[in-house]
Design an enzyme around this catalytic site. Structure first.
Site, short mmCIF file in Angstrom:
data_model
loop_
_atom_site.label_atom_id
_atom_site.label_comp_id
_atom_site.label_asym_id
_atom_site.label_seq_id
_atom_site.Cartn_x
_atom_site.Cartn_y
_atom_site.Cartn_z
N SER A 147 0.83 -1.20 0.00
CA SER A 147 0.00 0.00 0.00
C SER A 147 0.87 1.26 0.00
CB SER A 147 -0.95 -0.05 1.20
OG SER A 147 -1.94 0.94 1.11
N ASP A 216 -10.23 -4.96 -4.21
CA ASP A 216 -9.64 -3.89 -3.39
C ASP A 216 -10.46 -2.61 -3.56
OD1 ASP A 216 -8.02 -1.99 -2.13
OD2 ASP A 216 -6.18 -3.04 -2.69
N HIS A 244 -8.04 -5.12 0.18
CA HIS A 244 -6.81 -4.42 0.56
C HIS A 244 -6.03 -5.15 1.65
CE1 HIS A 244 -4.42 -0.87 -0.10
NE2 HIS A 244 -4.37 -0.61 1.20
#
Length: 267
Positions: A147, A216, A244
């Site tokens: 991320s 996601d 995610h």
């Protein structure tokens, strides 16, 4: 006249909200957990070490040496995560014999300083500098970014000769992510920290693995597709039905181990 007054009031609120977002954006981008982790309790063999940044900060990190002949993985976690999360995303890699260096960012986990793009890249450079002093060269180092950490890992891989780059739930740029979540504000113009992964990825000369969940909702899988198109060395793996949280799922480390075995002869 009443309509004009109403419009002026609405515009005033909009301008105030826009200004607030601009001034406080880093508190939204970096919701840094403050509690310091007991590193030695997170993973057998993981020891606390200190990273010294070029702007004078001393940061905590966790280090587990590699088995003889194995590369070392530097894992950069996401914006609201901690070293505990980093361990959860890498424990099987350590078990397979890969070394681990888990840096903690400035402002996170009891570290001094305030997070920013420039600052986090300095923190990443401090991690590579520490490894170099420990006789682990960048050419024997694999950078992994989850991320937000994809921005740090990509920046370093674009300026260093590393053994590999792995991005999990990575983004093309931070303004693109912000624009998808703050649709009524000029997010692309307001975001100061850019983390332009798509722009930097073409400069990476190492093999690249991109992992992204098809469900996601934080960073759409289209970001992974754009990153894959930015460098012919990149292999994209879309994981069906995952969001995610991908970095913490068994599929993630299994895919990484398979890729590492192919490119580096690991377990």
């Amino acid at each position: 006249m009443r309509l004009l007054t109403f419009l002026l009031i609405v515009l005033g609120f909009y301008a105030a909200a826009t200004l607030l977002l601009f001034l406080e954006q880093r508190s939204f981008i970096y919701p840094a957990p403050r509690a310091r982790e007991d590193i030695e309790r997170l993973l057998p063999g993981l020891q606390p070490v200190e990273l010294r940044t070029s702007d004078g900060l001393t940061l905590v990190a966790g280090y587990k040496p590699a088995r003889a002949g194995m590369p070392t993985i530097v894992f950069f976690h996401g914006n609201g995560d901690t070293l505990r999360g980093a361990v959860a995303a890498t424990d099987r890699l350590a078990e397979a014999g890969y070394g681990l260096l888990l840096p903690e960012y400035r402002g996170y986990g009891g570290n001094p300083g305030s997070p920013s793009e420039e600052g986090l890249v300095r923190d990443g450079q401090a991690a590579l500098d520490w490894l170099a002093r420990a006789q682990v060269p960048a050419a024997r180092t694999i950078l992994v970014g989850n991320s937000l950490g994809s921005g740090v890992a990509t920046d370093l891989a674009s300026t260093h000769t590393v053994a590999g780059l792995i991005l999990i739930s990575g983004f093309s740029s931070l303004p693109e992510v912000a624009a998808a979540h703050v649709r009524f504000f000029p997010a692309r113009m307001l975001v100061r920290d850019r983390f332009d992964n798509a722009g930097k990825l073409p400069r990476v000369r190492a093999p690249i693995l991109l992992l992204h969940g098809t469900e996601d909702r934080m960073i759409d899988a289209s970001h992974g597709q754009r990153l894959a198109g930015a460098n012919s060395r990149a292999a994209l793996m879309l994981v069906p039905g995952t969001g995610h949280e991908l970095a913490y799922l068994p599929q993630s480390q299994s895919a990484i181990l398979t890729w590492l075995a192919k490119h580096h002869g690991g377990a």
